[in-house]
Design a protein around this motif. Sequence first.
Motif, mmCIF file in Angstrom:
data_model
loop_
_atom_site.group_PDB
_atom_site.id
_atom_site.type_symbol
_atom_site.label_atom_id
_atom_site.label_comp_id
_atom_site.label_asym_id
_atom_site.label_seq_id
_atom_site.Cartn_x
_atom_site.Cartn_y
_atom_site.Cartn_z
ATOM 1 N N ASP A 28 0.865 -1.100 -0.059
ATOM 2 C CA ASP A 28 -0.176 0.026 -0.048
ATOM 3 C C ASP A 28 0.964 1.331 -0.041
ATOM 4 O O ASP A 28 0.097 2.352 -0.051
ATOM 5 C CB ASP A 28 -0.771 -0.023 1.236
ATOM 6 C CG ASP A 28 -2.504 -0.480 0.840
ATOM 7 O OD1 ASP A 28 -2.433 -1.255 -0.278
ATOM 8 O OD2 ASP A 28 -3.437 -0.236 1.731
ATOM 9 N N HIS A 29 2.251 1.020 0.142
ATOM 10 C CA HIS A 29 3.103 2.188 -0.027
ATOM 11 C C HIS A 29 4.153 2.263 -0.779
ATOM 12 O O HIS A 29 5.230 2.545 -0.744
ATOM 13 C CB HIS A 29 3.429 2.201 1.653
ATOM 14 C CG HIS A 29 2.657 2.356 2.516
ATOM 15 N ND1 HIS A 29 1.807 3.515 3.188
ATOM 16 C CD2 HIS A 29 2.103 1.426 3.504
ATOM 17 C CE1 HIS A 29 1.233 3.268 3.939
ATOM 18 N NE2 HIS A 29 1.363 1.815 4.119
ATOM 19 N N THR A 30 3.654 1.532 -1.974
ATOM 20 C CA THR A 30 4.808 1.369 -3.143
ATOM 21 C C THR A 30 4.215 2.308 -4.463
ATOM 22 O O THR A 30 3.022 2.373 -4.769
ATOM 23 C CB THR A 30 4.853 -0.092 -3.738
ATOM 24 O OG1 THR A 30 5.514 -0.738 -2.429
ATOM 25 C CG2 THR A 30 5.578 -0.202 -4.798
ATOM 26 N N ASP A 53 0.096 1.391 -7.122
ATOM 27 C CA ASP A 53 0.233 3.030 -7.548
ATOM 28 C C ASP A 53 1.469 2.637 -8.619
ATOM 29 O O ASP A 53 2.532 2.239 -8.347
ATOM 30 C CB ASP A 53 0.421 4.067 -6.558
ATOM 31 C CG ASP A 53 -0.751 4.565 -5.978
ATOM 32 O OD1 ASP A 53 -1.982 3.565 -6.165
ATOM 33 O OD2 ASP A 53 -0.686 5.420 -5.179
ATOM 34 N N THR A 98 7.553 6.551 0.176
ATOM 35 C CA THR A 98 7.069 5.503 -0.784
ATOM 36 C C THR A 98 8.168 4.750 -1.160
ATOM 37 O O THR A 98 9.284 5.010 -1.177
ATOM 38 C CB THR A 98 6.460 6.333 -1.950
ATOM 39 O OG1 THR A 98 5.441 7.160 -1.209
ATOM 40 C CG2 THR A 98 5.779 5.193 -2.896
ATOM 41 N N ALA A 103 -1.851 11.651 -6.620
ATOM 42 C CA ALA A 103 -0.394 11.331 -6.442
ATOM 43 C C ALA A 103 -0.181 10.068 -5.827
ATOM 44 O O ALA A 103 -1.006 9.369 -5.279
ATOM 45 C CB ALA A 103 -0.039 12.192 -5.291
ATOM 46 N N THR A 104 0.673 9.518 -6.739
ATOM 47 C CA THR A 104 0.980 8.092 -6.678
ATOM 48 C C THR A 104 1.888 7.669 -5.481
ATOM 49 O O THR A 104 2.622 6.811 -5.816
ATOM 50 C CB THR A 104 1.338 7.528 -8.018
ATOM 51 O OG1 THR A 104 2.483 8.123 -8.392
ATOM 52 C CG2 THR A 104 0.461 7.305 -9.007
ATOM 53 N N THR A 105 1.434 7.948 -4.177
ATOM 54 C CA THR A 105 2.241 7.682 -3.195
ATOM 55 C C THR A 105 2.020 6.452 -2.598
ATOM 56 O O THR A 105 2.673 6.312 -1.213
ATOM 57 C CB THR A 105 2.522 8.967 -2.304
ATOM 58 O OG1 THR A 105 0.933 9.184 -1.846
ATOM 59 C CG2 THR A 105 3.146 10.089 -3.017
ATOM 60 N N GLY A 106 1.254 5.487 -3.147
ATOM 61 C CA GLY A 106 0.723 4.277 -2.251
ATOM 62 C C GLY A 106 -0.620 4.066 -2.151
ATOM 63 O O GLY A 106 -1.184 5.488 -2.086
ATOM 64 N N LYS A 107 -1.058 3.152 -2.405
ATOM 65 C CA LYS A 107 -2.630 3.080 -2.175
ATOM 66 C C LYS A 107 -3.175 3.476 -0.842
ATOM 67 O O LYS A 107 -4.267 4.005 -0.735
ATOM 68 C CB LYS A 107 -2.953 1.557 -2.428
ATOM 69 C CG LYS A 107 -3.084 1.184 -3.972
ATOM 70 C CD LYS A 107 -3.153 -0.148 -4.318
ATOM 71 C CE LYS A 107 -4.609 -0.536 -3.715
ATOM 72 N NZ LYS A 107 -4.827 -2.262 -3.775
ATOM 73 N N LYS A 108 -2.343 3.269 0.236
ATOM 74 C CA LYS A 108 -2.597 3.515 1.506
ATOM 75 C C LYS A 108 -4.103 3.292 1.954
ATOM 76 O O LYS A 108 -4.991 4.039 2.241
ATOM 77 C CB LYS A 108 -2.513 5.127 1.804
ATOM 78 C CG LYS A 108 -1.006 5.472 1.662
ATOM 79 C CD LYS A 108 -0.698 7.016 1.654
ATOM 80 C CE LYS A 108 0.649 7.248 1.324
ATOM 81 N NZ LYS A 108 0.988 8.637 0.889
ATOM 82 N N HIS A 136 -5.929 1.263 -7.300
ATOM 83 C CA HIS A 136 -4.572 2.052 -7.536
ATOM 84 C C HIS A 136 -4.656 3.166 -8.276
ATOM 85 O O HIS A 136 -5.480 3.219 -9.045
ATOM 86 C CB HIS A 136 -3.516 0.809 -7.969
ATOM 87 C CG HIS A 136 -3.946 0.572 -9.468
ATOM 88 N ND1 HIS A 136 -2.795 0.145 -10.303
ATOM 89 C CD2 HIS A 136 -4.820 0.821 -10.159
ATOM 90 C CE1 HIS A 136 -3.215 0.039 -11.437
ATOM 91 N NE2 HIS A 136 -4.628 0.187 -11.402
ATOM 92 N N LYS A 137 -3.845 4.155 -8.060
ATOM 93 C CA LYS A 137 -3.723 5.215 -8.850
ATOM 94 C C LYS A 137 -2.532 5.278 -10.215
ATOM 95 O O LYS A 137 -1.674 4.373 -9.937
ATOM 96 C CB LYS A 137 -3.258 6.380 -8.135
ATOM 97 C CG LYS A 137 -4.356 6.640 -7.125
ATOM 98 C CD LYS A 137 -3.895 7.783 -6.099
ATOM 99 C CE LYS A 137 -2.863 7.280 -5.025
ATOM 100 N NZ LYS A 137 -3.013 6.332 -4.168
#
Lengths: 245, 361, 72
Positions: free
Chosen positions: A43-45, A64, A87, B201-206, B211-212
């Motif tokens: 979730d942080h990639t 992402d 990230t 912003a693609t800084t993670g799905k969190k 997904h972005k």
Amino acid sequence: MEKIYSRASGIFEGAVSGFCPGCMHSTICKIVTQVIDELNMTDHTCFIQGVGCCGLSITYLDMDTISAPHGRACAIASAFKRCAPETLVFTYQGDGDLASIGLAETISAANRGENFTVIFVNNGTYGMTGGQMAPTTLVGTKTTTSPYGRDPGEHGYPIHMCELLSQLSAPAYIARVTCADVPNVRKAKAAVKKAFEYQLAGKGFSFVEFVTNCPTNWGMSPLETLDYVRDTVLNEFPLGEFRAK
Amino acid sequence: MAEKIFMKGCEAVSESAIRAGCRFFAGYPITPQNEVPEYFARRMPSVKGVFIQGESEVASANMVYGAAASGVRCMTSSSSCGISLKSEAISFMAGARLPVVLANFQRGGPGIGTIQPAQQDYNQATKASGNGGFRMLVLSPSDLQEAVDMTYRAFDLADKYQNPVMLLLDGFTGAMMEPVILPEAKTDEELDAIRATKTYATTGKKGGKQHKVICGPGLDTRVSQEEMNRRDAKMYEGWETDEIDYEEFLIDDAELILTAYGITGRIAKSAVKLLRAEGYKVGLIRPRTIYPFSKVAFDNLDYGKIRGILSAEMAIPEQFSTDVKTAVCGRTKVETALSSGGNILDRGYIIEQAKKLYGDK
Amino acid sequence: MAKGKVEIYSEACKSCRYCVITCPKNVLGTTEAVNQKGYQYVVALRPEDCIGCAMCATICPDGVITVYREGA
């Protein structure tokens, strides 16, 4: 019975990859997502995909992503990681992308010691465009743009990215792996894990080159490519850790 | 009242960008804009921003692509042939709809072009700064105060439309010094709030469900290319009403209109003042936003009393003047006063051409 | 009694047969059956011999195989 092996969460549920039968792109996607799951970072990639077959990952990997212009993934990753240091960032690039059109971006990011990871897929050909000669194509290999075989007098020799980057002081981790058999898949996964751990520890540039196959453009069955990788390609591209700071 | 500071163009633009919240800059040395990356290199550490000297224009523009994808306000600058190299990333950023600010300190011709001031990149900036038929807002200042204000505003516009915005300048504007009043610097809290709005912003799905993806529509099979092109076209169309910005000077009773943009607009304005002093009824239309073109300014003219329009620019062959002619659409005569190759357009020449077109007083 | 079990997501199988040659117990193989994409997907022909070593799943590019093992 206990589940001991399965897909990682970084692959869309039920997805079928767009890669050809036997293509190790799929294997790489599989082990990279497994490692990211093990690190609890799915979730942080953010991964930055190169142009070519790498782009097929967009509909396969549930993380992402940024799609880079051909060859520019390392420039994008450099800036992205500096602006989003929390990230986990990796680029996913083929040999034409990374070692030809993106050579300057690759070497420069490595030389700056940018804190991200490169997953380099070296199958010695431009797969998506139909099997043209790549900077990593073996001498003598016939491709659609070297129809008489790669001739060193005209085309030069295959470029060795791990060895090249090993000349630089900044990179923290450089390794070459393959997925041609089970022990090597396990080693490859360990290398990816090490590279990501280096990044998470802020150690700087990490680079994992995969010596892979292209059954479609090599004109071989998937099983034949495994033998060809082991018996021929690895003679040109020896496996191992080149740098582990 | 805010303090007036004497600054060089390149540095004033850079400082204004930082005050607008620019926290990432990547560039590559090229004259006449070297003071921009140099300024950012000096100044960024003090605002915890990032400066990278890219290995090329290609790389530095792609770095800005990466920075924009992370949600920070970012900028790159270059000059003419350098902008051509950046056009790859500019097109990708327009395709991916990312907010970035670009500055072009124009040179004097094709290829390497002379480094002296010129306006040879109007067509490139307003028509096609890359493949694929995208557009971006292009702003062009006539003096340093305007350059400062436009730079500051460019970041808001980029965010508003989630699209690249270009500042079109020249070696003259970059190198000259003038007193400027700098805008208030955005606080870290304000910038955090702005960044928080950038949900792409693609800084993670969190924990997010989807997904972005940042890319042009060619790869993202979830949307069709035509659909995205139509969506973008609608945005460009909206600019025609919402983002037109031009200066009118003494046009109410004018029988001759001078028109020019950027630094030439300033020269033309001074020509108008001198002509007025001699009793010529002359006015000025000076587009500040040069894409989209201020067509409405020419539609509003009373062609019953206008003898002609003189379009001045530092480009040969004409570029801006072609847009003027299209806007005027034959309603009156349009003549040009042109210079190029680093020869700054002479005010005396503009006056001479204006008098010729004006005829008897 | 088998020590392991493989579960095969046959729609994702592309019939590269890497698993077939890798399995040390010759558990896997293909039949005439094809999936929607037309590939002769892999099946456990001799599930009773499976030892749950996961070598098939490790070599499988497409993550088709999920492996279970007794007392893992």
